[in-house]
Design an enzyme around this catalytic site. Structure first.
Site, PDB file in Angstrom:
ATOM      1  N   THR A 250       0.992  -1.076   0.108  1.00 33.52           N
ATOM      2  CA  THR A 250      -0.091  -0.032   0.086  1.00 33.52           C
ATOM      3  C   THR A 250       0.909   1.319  -0.127  1.00 33.52           C
ATOM      4  O   THR A 250       1.768   1.158   0.333  1.00 33.52           O
ATOM      5  CB  THR A 250      -0.939   0.320   1.351  1.00 33.52           C
ATOM      6  N   THR A 298       0.871  -3.557   4.216  1.00 36.70           N
ATOM      7  CA  THR A 298       1.234  -1.760   4.211  1.00 36.70           C
ATOM      8  C   THR A 298       2.431  -1.641   4.083  1.00 36.70           C
ATOM      9  O   THR A 298       3.399  -2.431   3.930  1.00 36.70           O
ATOM     10  CB  THR A 298       0.800  -1.545   5.754  1.00 36.70           C
ATOM     11  N   ASP A 299       2.866  -0.252   3.482  1.00 35.93           N
ATOM     12  CA  ASP A 299       4.177   0.140   3.546  1.00 35.93           C
ATOM     13  C   ASP A 299       4.509   0.229   5.089  1.00 35.93           C
ATOM     14  O   ASP A 299       3.509   0.279   5.976  1.00 35.93           O
ATOM     15  CB  ASP A 299       4.047   1.666   2.776  1.00 35.93           C
ATOM     16  N   ALA A 300       5.631   0.524   5.383  1.00 35.58           N
ATOM     17  CA  ALA A 300       5.959   0.610   6.898  1.00 35.58           C
ATOM     18  C   ALA A 300       5.361   1.562   7.661  1.00 35.58           C
ATOM     19  O   ALA A 300       5.032   2.871   7.386  1.00 35.58           O
ATOM     20  CB  ALA A 300       7.512   1.218   6.946  1.00 35.58           C
TER      21      ALA A 300
END
Length: 602
Positions: A250, A298-300
């Site tokens: 994402t 998710t991205d971080a």
């Protein structure tokens, strides 16, 4: 609702399901907590973390360059990680993930593994070579990752770079053409997954037209729905149809035209949902409309685009409620005491299910997607450590891989202008070349690449844009037969440069980042008066609009990787390729994958 795991006989409890949905980072770990931030790289797995992975049925981890020092150490760490996972109740293996895109983003040591010159250089070869380099680079990246025991790569980046000021994507994008991005992206997904590496394309629904880095803030894309579907979303849609990747990552970006609904942030204020937390984007569009059935990560979550606005628990709950499968880097674990945070997080998630904030059936279905993907890629088949080491040493960074790295670097070099037949350079014996570069290491890399290929003895001088004596620069430029100037925009961070040595060497003439473009312009103006000049765009070629018209010849290389050799030779594939073009030993056949506005080139 417990689900049957395809790896174990026992059904997974709710806590185990939630553990599978977490992807932890192990970047640093300190045995003793202190008031200082922990900055000790984790290179082997401490008992406390091994036990936590087993106890909580953790689903995956992400490795950073701090965790990857050499081949033997990486294999041992990955073996320890999978052993810890095998001791969990479910016995489910871990996703061991990494950002090994190639080019700017490479987490394995560049002098050990093959890191290539990155996506935009692949894009520059597309008119001549089609998807050849996309396929070959993914094949090599996958082969090298796989022998180390890594099984997920957050690549390729399929963002369409439409914004010259994009601080975070730029050369990580193949091109500004959605169709070309889709073609090269699909070629890489196919090749990664054929070679046993789960591909995670990113950053959905698109990070290509942002001028804020979501590591430091929350970007907002104001495109109309038509533009979003025609540009940002198009590569994702095409790749899902052609070869649906195992994972999609994402983006922490607000897309008001896709979802303008709000949620309450940590300050009690209403804000438009970032895509990562938008059910409309993650479930209605990605799952229902684009029919993506794989795992969404998710991205971080420690990036400022999320962490400035939500507590870690809120962030994970909002993400799971949107329909995302895996929370990447949900909490920071740096000391043995921090492991209690994991306990607290999982308890909070269990109560979110009990209070109806999260749907138990959805959590179970999500976990099933995760376990199916692990099963599909046979992540529980671990190689014998002794064979693995011998195999990895034979494969990683081998001659054939380095040759392909050099071929891509050369095929990408793009000639934008060549007035007065400045190129190839006519260098007789004892000619003097003045090199202007963002820092001294790049001067050395350019010098060594030219010296290695030149049949004539040459003399060199250098102006580093981090700091130089203007009087000396003027004298060197006046004496030079040719000036070669390179620039890298957006600005590099200290990490990319490899340290702040130049400033230490010459504190009287230190230049801050903001002054460096002006300094480059003044040096190019000096040279323009009577010295033939070559300008090289070393990263995103948009800087040609600003500096190109000062030079007689203009080249773009899209990369400046430096591989430091044991004997202190400093060069890399992009500099060697540039030297070949400068000396006329190879033609520049690359083509610009992005448009440069207001360039005075013809």
């Amino acid at each position: 609702m417990p689900i049957k795991s395809s790896f174990a006989d026992s059904a997974l409890s709710l806590k185990q399901q939630l553990g599978q949905k977490l992807m932890l980072d192990l970047r640093y770990f300190c045995q003793q907590g202190s008031s200082q931030r922990c900055r000790t790289p984790l290179t082997e797995l401490p008992d406390e973390l091994a036990k936590a992975i087993s106890r909580y049925d953790i689903g995956g981890v992400i490795l950073f360059s701090e965790n990857t020092q050499n081949i033997e150490q990486i294999i041992n760490l990955n073996q320890q990680l999978q052993q810890a996972a095998s001791k969990s109740k479910s016995g489910l293996p871990l996703f061991i993930s990494i950002d090994q895109e190639g080019g700017r983003v490479a987490r394995l040591p560049r002098d050990v593994a093959t890191s290539f010159t990155g996506n935009m250089s692949i894009g520059a070869t597309y008119p001549e070579h089609g998807t050849y380099f996309a396929t070959q680079t993914a094949n090599i990246l996958a082969t090298e990752l796989s022998v180390l025991g890594i099984n997920v790569n957050y690549a390729p980046t399929v963002d369409v770079n439409m914004n010259p000021d994009n601080p975070v994507i730029n050369v990580r994008s193949f091109s500004e053409s959605p169709d070309e991005v889709a073609a090269m992206g699909a070629a890489q997904v196919i090749e990664f997954e054929k070679n046993g590496i789960i591909s995670a394309i990113k950053h959905f629904p698109g990070h290509g037209d942002t001028n804020v880095d979501s590591h430091t803030g929350l970007p907002k894309v104001m495109h109309s729905k038509e533009v979003i579907y025609a540009q940002d979303l198009a590569p994702f849609k095409q790749i899902i149809e052609q070869h649906s990747p195992g994972m999609i990552m994402t983006a922490h970006i607000q897309y008001p035209e896709l979802d303008s609904s709000t949620l309450t942030n940590v300050d009690g204020k209403q804000m438009i949902k970032p895509a990562t937390m938008s059910r409309k984007i993650m479930t209605d569009i990605l799952r229902d409309e684009l029919n993506y059935q794989g795992v969404v990560v998710t991205d971080a979550l420690d990036m400022a685009g999320i962490s400035h606005f939500f507590s870690p628990t809120q962030a994970v709950v909002n993400t799971f409620a949107a329909g995302v499968d895996i929370a990447l880097m949900p909490i920071e674990i740096r000391t043995p005491e921090d492991i209690n945070k994991l306990d607290a997080l999982i308890d909070s998630l269990v109560s979110a299910v009990k209070t109806g904030q999260l749907d138990a059936h959805e959590i179970a279905h999500s976990t099933q997607r995760i376990t199916s993907l692990k099963h599909q890629f046979k992540l529980n088949a671990l190689p014998n450590p002794i064979n693995a080491l011998a195999n990895a040493k034979h494969i990683i960074g081998n001659k054939a891989h380095r040759e392909l790295e050099a071929s891509l670097a050369l095929a990408a070099i793009t000639q934008i202008r060549n007035n007065n037949n400045t190129l190839p350079l006519k260098l007789g014996a004892d000619k003097h070349i003045h090199i202007i570069m963002p820092d001294t290491r790049k001067c050395m890399a350019m010098q060594q690449a030219i010296s290695a290929l030149s049949s004539q003895p040459l003399s060199f001088s250098c102006s580093s844009l981090q700091g130089f004596d203007p009087g000396e620069a003027q004298r060197n430029i006046n004496q030079a037969s040719i000036v070669i100037a390179g620039n890298a925009t957006p600005n590099q961070s200290a990490v990319e440069i490899g340290g702040m040595d130049d400033l230490a060497d010459n504190p009287n003439f230190a230049l801050n980042n903001a002054e460096q473009p002006k300094a480059l312009e003044s040096l190019l103006k000096m040279a323009k008066q009577h010295t033939p000049t070559v300008f090289i765009s070393l990263r995103a070629p948009y800087d040609i609009a600003q500096f190109g018209h000062y030079a007689d010849a203009v080249l773009a290389s899209y990369a400046y990787n430096i591989d430091v050799d044991k004997n202190e030779l400093v060069s890399g594939p992009a500099f060697t390729a540039l030297a070949k073009v400068l000396l006329g030993q190879a033609p520049a056949k690359g083509q610009l994958p992005v448009t440069i506005k207001q360039s005075k080139s013809h």
